[in-house]
Write an enzyme that holds these catalytic residues in place. Sequence first.
Site, mmCIF file in Angstrom:
data_model
loop_
_atom_site.group_PDB
_atom_site.id
_atom_site.type_symbol
_atom_site.label_atom_id
_atom_site.label_comp_id
_atom_site.label_asym_id
_atom_site.label_seq_id
_atom_site.Cartn_x
_atom_site.Cartn_y
_atom_site.Cartn_z
ATOM 1 N N CYS A 1 42.834 37.886 34.635
ATOM 2 C CA CYS A 1 42.258 38.041 35.977
ATOM 3 C C CYS A 1 43.035 37.265 37.036
ATOM 4 C CB CYS A 1 40.799 37.612 35.981
ATOM 5 S SG CYS A 1 39.770 38.502 34.799
ATOM 6 N N HIS B 1 36.630 43.296 42.118
ATOM 7 C CA HIS B 1 37.550 42.541 41.261
ATOM 8 C C HIS B 1 38.492 43.489 40.511
ATOM 9 C CE1 HIS B 1 39.249 39.586 38.753
ATOM 10 N NE2 HIS B 1 38.330 39.479 37.822
#
Length: 391
Positions: free
Chosen positions: A83, A337
Amino acid sequence: MRKVAVVGVGTSKFGNRTDVSLPELAWESVKEALDDARLGTEDIEAFVVGNVGGWSSEMLPAVVVGEYCGLVPKSGVRVEAACATGSAAVRTAYHMIASGEADIVMAIGVEKMNESPTPTVVEFIGRAGNYFWEFENFGLTFPGYYALYATAYMHRYGATEEDLCKVAVKNHYYGSLNPKAQFQKAITVEECLNSRYVAWPLKLYDSSPITDGSSAVILASEEAAKKITDTPVWIKAIGYANGTANLSKRLDFIGLEAAQIAAQMAYKKAGIDPQEPVKYLDVAEVHDCFTIAEIMAYEDLGFAKRGEGYKLVREGQTYIGGLIPVNVDGGLKAKGHPIGATGVSMIAELTRQLRQQVEKSRQAPIRKGMALAHNIGGTGHYAFVTILSLS
């Protein structure tokens, strides 16, 4: 090492983007960044693509993005750090310029997570820790990982599910003011508390969504930046660290050691007192993949003492007008995201914040001229802290 500035930024609309392919999605932010810097593709000497992939159709995203965006035959490479992939792309581009290898480099983050069914995406993310011991034998998914942190934190410090929900309420509020956010609807604490559990104590509204999106930043050497723009935003420092893959080897579940180390490294490079970092900063973007992650970030970054991070959000201190505004673009929670793009979009957002170019309703007061981006890969498997400055 040479000074490096951000001279152009762009971000696509985040969400479920079935209307575009991966390279088309990348082009949306690439074109915006080129227009922002008033440059053409011929001016870009190299590009770095942040993309985790696996769930999307393209196995060589740097190649297809480079071709579609007119960047070939310039040098292009793909990087991956879970991430925190976007921050890894920015760091790679930064070092290409700081070392003298190039004068103008573009970092592009792009992800199309909705090209695979939700169970496949959940499995891929769940395998991001230690596959054999955690996913295969015990079935941990990513909400499960952060639920371990949330239960440990709540047990030790007395934070409540309502405190976690107040993070979601804040970030959805700012997402409602950001036209590029995936979710543009404010929510209440009650709505959050009544949403279904994903992994106790984390509920649907405690969790970031599956997102498609892209973001691009153009970095330049000091000499090149002065020719391109009157408002360069300098990368003052980048701190980075890694955590263990296996969570059983960690000392506790109340914070992320890698984030603490990355912050200390960045603060030292930027000349920021680690005991009082908020005195130097106007605004921050922190990694809120789950609401507990934002609260731990406050403490890992030194915005609050250990065990008191939840009090900042309980008192409204991370809204504009408080101690330090955090995630005023909606954060991962509401802006979305898209894993490979998230870190790049943080730099793009903070650059616009420092230039005072975002929507007035979510513009932080810029008095000190510094901003911070905190981007985590996995549950602290990777950590990047980047400091931006007007001087």
